[in-house]
Design an enzyme around this catalytic site. Structure first.
Site, mmCIF file in Angstrom:
data_model
loop_
_atom_site.group_PDB
_atom_site.id
_atom_site.type_symbol
_atom_site.label_atom_id
_atom_site.label_comp_id
_atom_site.label_asym_id
_atom_site.label_seq_id
_atom_site.Cartn_x
_atom_site.Cartn_y
_atom_site.Cartn_z
ATOM 1 C CG HIS A 144 8.029 -45.140 18.641
ATOM 2 N ND1 HIS A 144 7.118 -45.023 19.686
ATOM 3 C CD2 HIS A 144 7.622 -46.425 18.183
ATOM 4 C CE1 HIS A 144 6.214 -46.233 19.831
ATOM 5 N NE2 HIS A 144 6.489 -46.845 18.746
ATOM 6 C CD GLU A 145 9.099 -48.456 15.261
ATOM 7 O OE1 GLU A 145 9.286 -49.608 15.846
ATOM 8 O OE2 GLU A 145 8.145 -47.963 15.205
ATOM 9 C CG HIS A 148 9.101 -50.978 20.176
ATOM 10 N ND1 HIS A 148 8.182 -50.854 21.302
ATOM 11 C CD2 HIS A 148 8.395 -50.173 19.324
ATOM 12 C CE1 HIS A 148 7.057 -50.492 20.822
ATOM 13 N NE2 HIS A 148 7.025 -49.871 19.752
ATOM 14 C CD GLU A 205 3.539 -49.591 20.160
ATOM 15 O OE1 GLU A 205 4.248 -48.522 19.863
ATOM 16 O OE2 GLU A 205 3.816 -50.730 19.376
HETATM 17 ZN ZN LIG Z 1 5.670 -48.817 18.267
#
Ligand SMILES: [Zn+2]
Length: 273
Positions: A144-145, A148, A205
């Site tokens: 997830h990170e 980004h 997100e």
């Molecule tokens: Zn995030």
């Protein structure tokens, strides 16, 4: 006349910096490029180049490593797990961002958080490990990170907050940057506690959830484990929203539904399927 101008500027460094800033600003305006996010194929306009993002990320990363030197974990089970999982996610994400130079650091801190700086520098706090529990859980967070970063969300956020020129000034040495401006850029980079001041947008997100899920599946982890992890987060938050790294995340109940919806796509992304 040229010589006179140089002499004038040397005597007046602030004016020289202002002129340099204008040039940087103008060049950024000219070089804003259009591209597509990985996995979700959303068209985005980004001003900072990969190179600039990597520089900005590396500068901040080195600063963090200096500040947290005493808390860096460099051996043991948790260290080995973070290295092992990050390596597999990096290998997958690197196909989308071949220029990025990946590195992960585990920091002893009782904070359920992790982030990936632009350019591929990842920081994981030990406080997240009780929540991630196993490799697949940790892969969910790291992917997830990392998403980004590969989707250049920080660069987008810097633009949205009109901080691109400040970021360029920091890259160039940061002489004319005020502490407040610096903190704003840090927040836009998603760094630790500052990130709460300037969260990623809900759209970003959700996009990081989607890309991250595909990344963890491509890396050979069972994507159903991502759902298990988010459900665990939901229980851990007991109705309240989960901590920092999830500050403006889509409500956890919503995200569990979304992630479940992307499972068929994630199943197809698994190696050998
Ligand atoms: Zn995030």
């Amino acid at each position: 006349m040229w010589k006179g101008l140089v002499g004038f500027l040397v005597a007046r460094p602030l004016i020289a910096i202002a002129i340099a800033g204008v040039f940087v600003g103008v060049s950024l305006l000219f070089f804003t490029h259009r591209q597509k996010t990985p996995v979700t194929h959303r068209t985005q306009h980004v001003a900072l180049t990969d190179q600039q993002q990597m520089q900005l990320g590396s500068q901040q990363y080195n600063k963090t490593l200096r500040q947290e030197r005493a808390q860096i974990v460099s051996s043991g089970t948790a260290y080995a797990q973070v290295q092992r999982v990050a390596k597999r996610i990096e290998a997958v994400a690197g196909r989308d961002k071949p220029n990025f130079v990946w590195k992960v650091t585990l920091i002893r801190k009782n904070e359920a958080n992790a982030y990936c700086l632009p350019g591929g520098k990842i920081v994981v706090f030990t406080g997240i490990l009780p929540l991630t529990q196993n490799d697949a859980g940790l892969a969910t967070v790291v992917a997830h990170e990392v998403a980004h970063a590969t989707a250049e969300h920080s660069a987008e956020r810097l633009e949205r907050e009109h901080l691109t020129e400040i970021a360029a000034a920091i890259i160039a040495g940061g002489i004319a940057v005020t502490p407040a401006q610096y903190v704003h850029v840090l927040a836009a980079l998603g760094v630790g506690e500052q990130a709460a001041e300037l969260p990623f947008s809900r759209k970003q997100e959700s996009e990081a959830d989607h890309i991250g899920l595909i990344y963890m599946a491509r890396a050979g982890y069972d994507p159903h484990q991502a759902v298990t992890f988010w459900k665990r987060m939901l229980r851990a938050s007991k109705g309240k929203e989960p901590p920092e790294f999830a500050s403006d995340h889509p409500s956890t109940a919503r995200r569990v539904k979304d992630v479940e919806g992307w499972l068929p796509e994630a199943e197809r992304a698994r190696p050998g399927s």
